[in-house]
Each structure stands twice: as structure tokens, then as C-alpha cells.
Design a protein around this motif. Structure first.
Motif, PDB file in Angstrom:
ATOM      1  N   GLY A  84       0.804  -1.217   0.000  1.00 49.15           N
ATOM      2  CA  GLY A  84       0.000   0.000   0.000  1.00 49.15           C
ATOM      3  C   GLY A  84       0.836   1.265   0.000  1.00 49.15           C
ATOM      4  O   GLY A  84       0.488   2.246  -0.660  1.00 49.15           O
ATOM      5  N   LEU A  85       1.963   1.255   0.730  1.00 45.53           N
ATOM      6  CA  LEU A  85       2.840   2.429   0.747  1.00 45.53           C
ATOM      7  C   LEU A  85       3.456   2.674  -0.627  1.00 45.53           C
ATOM      8  O   LEU A  85       3.550   3.828  -1.077  1.00 45.53           O
TER       9      LEU A  85
ATOM     10  N   PHE B 198      21.110   2.508   4.184  1.00 45.53           N
ATOM     11  CA  PHE B 198      19.697   2.727   4.505  1.00 45.53           C
ATOM     12  C   PHE B 198      19.514   4.081   5.190  1.00 45.53           C
ATOM     13  O   PHE B 198      18.612   4.856   4.840  1.00 45.53           O
ATOM     14  N   VAL B 199      20.361   4.371   6.172  1.00 39.82           N
ATOM     15  CA  VAL B 199      20.269   5.651   6.873  1.00 39.82           C
ATOM     16  C   VAL B 199      20.580   6.803   5.917  1.00 39.82           C
ATOM     17  O   VAL B 199      19.884   7.835   5.911  1.00 39.82           O
ATOM     18  N   LEU B 200      21.611   6.643   5.087  1.00 42.21           N
ATOM     19  CA  LEU B 200      21.942   7.687   4.113  1.00 42.21           C
ATOM     20  C   LEU B 200      20.810   7.880   3.106  1.00 42.21           C
ATOM     21  O   LEU B 200      20.525   9.008   2.686  1.00 42.21           O
ATOM     22  N   GLY B 201      20.172   6.796   2.716  1.00 43.43           N
ATOM     23  CA  GLY B 201      19.053   6.889   1.778  1.00 43.43           C
ATOM     24  C   GLY B 201      17.881   7.657   2.356  1.00 43.43           C
ATOM     25  O   GLY B 201      17.238   8.462   1.659  1.00 43.43           O
TER      26      GLY B 201
ATOM     27  N   SER C  42       3.531  13.309   4.104  1.00 46.67           N
ATOM     28  CA  SER C  42       3.477  11.877   3.775  1.00 46.67           C
ATOM     29  C   SER C  42       4.882  11.296   3.616  1.00 46.67           C
ATOM     30  O   SER C  42       5.156  10.181   4.080  1.00 46.67           O
ATOM     31  N   ILE C  43       5.785  12.050   2.989  1.00 48.48           N
ATOM     32  CA  ILE C  43       7.163  11.561   2.826  1.00 48.48           C
ATOM     33  C   ILE C  43       7.862  11.463   4.172  1.00 48.48           C
ATOM     34  O   ILE C  43       8.531  10.459   4.476  1.00 48.48           O
TER      35      ILE C  43
ATOM     36  N   MET D 297       9.819   3.984   8.452  1.00 45.51           N
ATOM     37  CA  MET D 297      10.866   3.065   8.000  1.00 45.51           C
ATOM     38  C   MET D 297      12.056   3.075   8.950  1.00 45.51           C
ATOM     39  O   MET D 297      12.651   2.018   9.222  1.00 45.51           O
ATOM     40  N   MET D 298      12.423   4.249   9.483  1.00 48.65           N
ATOM     41  CA  MET D 298      13.521   4.306  10.447  1.00 48.65           C
ATOM     42  C   MET D 298      13.155   3.595  11.746  1.00 48.65           C
ATOM     43  O   MET D 298      14.002   2.937  12.366  1.00 48.65           O
ATOM     44  N   TRP D 299      11.896   3.711  12.156  1.00 48.97           N
ATOM     45  CA  TRP D 299      11.456   3.012  13.363  1.00 48.97           C
ATOM     46  C   TRP D 299      11.528   1.499  13.181  1.00 48.97           C
ATOM     47  O   TRP D 299      12.002   0.781  14.078  1.00 48.97           O
ATOM     48  N   LYS D 300      11.090   1.014  12.017  1.00 53.67           N
ATOM     49  CA  LYS D 300      11.203  -0.425  11.734  1.00 53.67           C
ATOM     50  C   LYS D 300      12.668  -0.848  11.645  1.00 53.67           C
ATOM     51  O   LYS D 300      13.031  -1.929  12.099  1.00 53.67           O
TER      52      LYS D 300
END
Length: 374
Positions: free
Chosen positions: A201-202, A257-260, A303-304, A311-314
Motif C-alpha cells: 500500500g505504501l 539505509f540511513v543515508l538513503g 506523507s514523505i 521506515m527508520m522506526w522499523k
């Protein structure tokens, strides 16, 4: 008259490979109906809507840009038919990769049920992410996005797209829509379905939003960036399933991932918060596709940012869980000290010596027994 007894045998259970092959054959037949419709004049007009891109505009040639006329595209309601057809194509490609690549590897590796489903998921997604990332990078280079970043917000609204740009977005929508029936075809576990529905959905929400709000330039850059990071994760998980000692890919993925996430926020704020906010035309106009108003900009940025925070929390929870598992695996085992039992065994130990060991001064030593016998 003999009475027939009812059979107590269980009905045959269809195997996973048979179900995949069966639904792939049905989908292939439906797709062939649209392709065969192009051959007949009566059905050609209807089939063209499903197979080819719609809403093309031919712009005359200019002296500064090109010597030939350019064909550009905009979006419309007929794109739903095109997305449906390529959703069928995505289901067929999914079945081909599953049957001729992933199933053969699964038979050789003898994975458990949990690893089997995760291996199939990473195998399918790594192939898709690699293809989409290479395709999107080609569009970025061909349209000079890298050399001129201001193209992300300059000349908004970007309501006219090249063939590659529109086909890319149609393919993205078709792929993520095909993920819904694949939950049934792949016999996904009930506990995994909510997680799958959330990220499907995202993807659809953000891709369709960039497509409909004419933010296709920004959406393309963010998709390529995100797909590259996700490809690294899933390819690292494939190597991990083949050799559990392989951990280097996950470490590199964690950094990227963090840089992205940071680059995604920077590009979004730079484009929507500064570039579009300083544009001259800031009036809502559905006819020209201009959505550059304050309310829309706030919704897009919100929304972004919310998605990146989610995503950072996951990601943090995933890293903490891995750290706990790794630390518990390497924790030293504390040996328990032997306890001295009271009673008869303790008295026997004191008679024979210290802590039950026989000493030379004991009464039962071999030397004393020899002296007694003499």
C-alpha cells in the motif's frame, strides 16, 4: 443388493507448483486474448487501449532542441486498462522466475518453510529492484537529471512525459498491483499478510501520488534511490541463506539505509519546500495539472516524512533485535560450582582426605595396609 461404502480417503492436495502453473496458464490465456485482439479490425481499437500507452501528443520541432518532432504523453483514465494488462504480464514473469529459478534452488538447498518463503520473497524482489533501478538510472542519465538537479522543480507542472518515463510508472503500478493476487497464489501465511499489505500500500500510494500530482521527476529519483538500497538488502539476505556466516552485506545495507533516508528527506524538502514554493505559478488548475499550492505541498512533505520516520522506526527495531540475538548467542555460559552434599557422603569424604581425595596419611593407604599385614 450390495451397498457401496463411502470412501474415507482424503481428497488429493494440490501442490504449490501445480497452483502456480495453473494460475500462470490462466493469466497467460487472458493476456493472449488482448494480444490476439490486435490482429482483428473489430477488436483492435479495444485491445490497443490495454497494450499500448495512451494520451500521446506530438510536439513540433524547434530549432534549439531537436530537428524532429517529439512524442510526449500525459495521464488519463485509460491508463487503468494499460496498468491491468501489464499487471497480467507481471504475474506471468513472476511465475517464470519462481518455477525456473527459485524452485530449482530451493530443491537443492532444502530450506525450511520459513526460509523457503523468505528466500522466494527476496528472490523476486531482488530481480525486480535490480531491473527497475537500472531502468530508472538510464532515464535519469538520458534526460540529464544528474547534471541539472533543478529539473526536479523547474517548469512545473511536469504533465508531459516521455515514452520511457510514462512506461516506467505504468510498470511500477502494474507490478505492485500484481502483488495482491500473489498473496493468494504464493499461499502467504496469515501472520505475514498484514506486513505485506502495509508495504504494498505504501508503494502504490507514493507512486500513484507522484504520477497524479505531476511530480514524476522527483518520484523517479526517489524510487531509484530507494530501490538500490532495497536491492542490497534482499541480495544480502539471499547470500545469508546460502551461508549464515555472511554478514558484511547487512552492515553495508545499514549504512546506506540511513543515508538513503537522509537523501530522500533532503531532496523532498529541496524540491517541494523550496523549489516549488518559489515558483511563480501557485494556483490550483486541474486542466493543466498544476497542484502547486500550499495545502498540497504540506500533504506531500508530511506523507514523505511520516513514511521515512516509519521506515527508520522499523529499521531501529530490526537492528536492536539482531543485536540482542547476536549478544545472547555469544554470551559465555557460566559453569555452576559443584555443591557438597551433606550426610554420609560428606563424612566419607573427610575420612578419605580433603574433598574426598585419598591422601598418603590416610588409614587405608596401600603402605599402611602392607605394614599391618607384615
Amino acid at each position: 443388493m450390495a451397498i457401496r461404502k463411502k470412501s474415507t480417503k482424503n481428497p488429493p492436495v494440490l501442490s504449490h507448483e501445480f497452483v502456480l502453473q495453473n494460475h500462470a496458464d490462466i493469466v497467460s490465456c487472458v493476456a493472449m486474448v488482448f494480444l490476439l485482439g490486435l490482429m482483428f479490425e473489430i477488436t483492435a481499437k479495444a485491445s490497443v487501449i490495454f497494450v499500448t500507452l495512451q494520451y500521446n501528443v506530438t510536439l513540433p520541432a524547434t530549432e534549439e532542441q531537436a530537428t524532429e518532432s517529439a512524442s510526449l504523453y500525459y495521464y488519463g483514465i485509460k491508463d487503468l486498462a494499460t496498468v491491468f494488462f501489464y499487471m497480467l504480464v507481471a504475474i506471468i514473469i513472476h511465475a517464470i522466475i519462481q518455477e525456473y529459478v527459485l524452485d530449482k534452488i530451493n530443491r537443492r538447498m532444502h530450506f525450511s518453510k520459513t526460509k523457503h518463503s523468505k528466500f522466494n520473497e527476496s528472490g523476486q524482489l531482488s530481480a525486480f529492484y535490480l531491473f527497475a533501478c537500472v531502468w530508472g538510472t538510464f532515464i535519469l542519465i538520458s534526460e540529464n537529471y544528474i547534471s541539472d538537479p533543478t529539473i526536479l522543480w523547474r517548469a512545473y507542472p511536469h504533465n508531459l512525459m516521455t515514452f520511457q518515463m510514462k512506461f516506467f510508472y505504468i510498470s511500477q503500478l502494474a507490478y505492485w498491483l500484481h502483488a495482491f493476487p500473489e498473496l493468494y497464489f504464493q499461499k502467504t501465511k496469515k501472520e505475514d499478510i498484514p506486513r505485506q499489505l502495509v508495504y504494498i500500500g505504501l508503494y502504490l500510494f507514493h507512486i500513484a501520488g507522484a504520477y497524479l500530482l505531476n511530480l514524476n521527476h522527483l518520484g523517479l529519483v526517489l524510487l531509484v534511490l530507494h530501490y538500490f538500497v532495497e536491492f542490497l538488502f534482499h541480495i544480502s539476505r539471499l547470500f545469508y541463506f546460502s551461508d549464515e556466516k555472511y554478514q558484511k552485506g547487512f552492515s553495508l545495507w545499514a549504512v546506506l539505509f540511513v543515508l538513503g533516508r537522509l537523501l530522500t528527506l533532503i531532496l523532498s524538502v529541496l524540491t517541494v519546500g523550496f523549489g516549488l514554493a518559489r515558483a511563480e505559478n501557485q494556483k490550483l488548475d486541474f486542466s493543466t495539472g498544476n497542484f502547486n499550492v500550499l495545502a498540497v505541498r504540506i500533504v506531500v512533505l508530511a506523507s514523505i516524512c511520516i513514511t521515512q520516520a516509519f521506515m527508520m522506526w522499523k529499521f531501529i527495531n530490526f537492528q536492536l533485535r539482531r543485536w540482542r540475538e547476536h549478544s545472547s548467542f555469544q554470551a559465555p555460559v557460566v559453569k555452576k560450582k559443584p555443591t557438597v552434599t551433606k550426610g554420609r557422603s560428606a563424612r566419607k569424604g573427610t575420612e578419605n582426605g580433603v574433598n574426598g581425595t585419598v591422601t598418603s596419611s590416610g588409614a587405608d593407604s596401600p603402605r599402611n595396609r602392607k605394614e599391618k599385614s607384615s
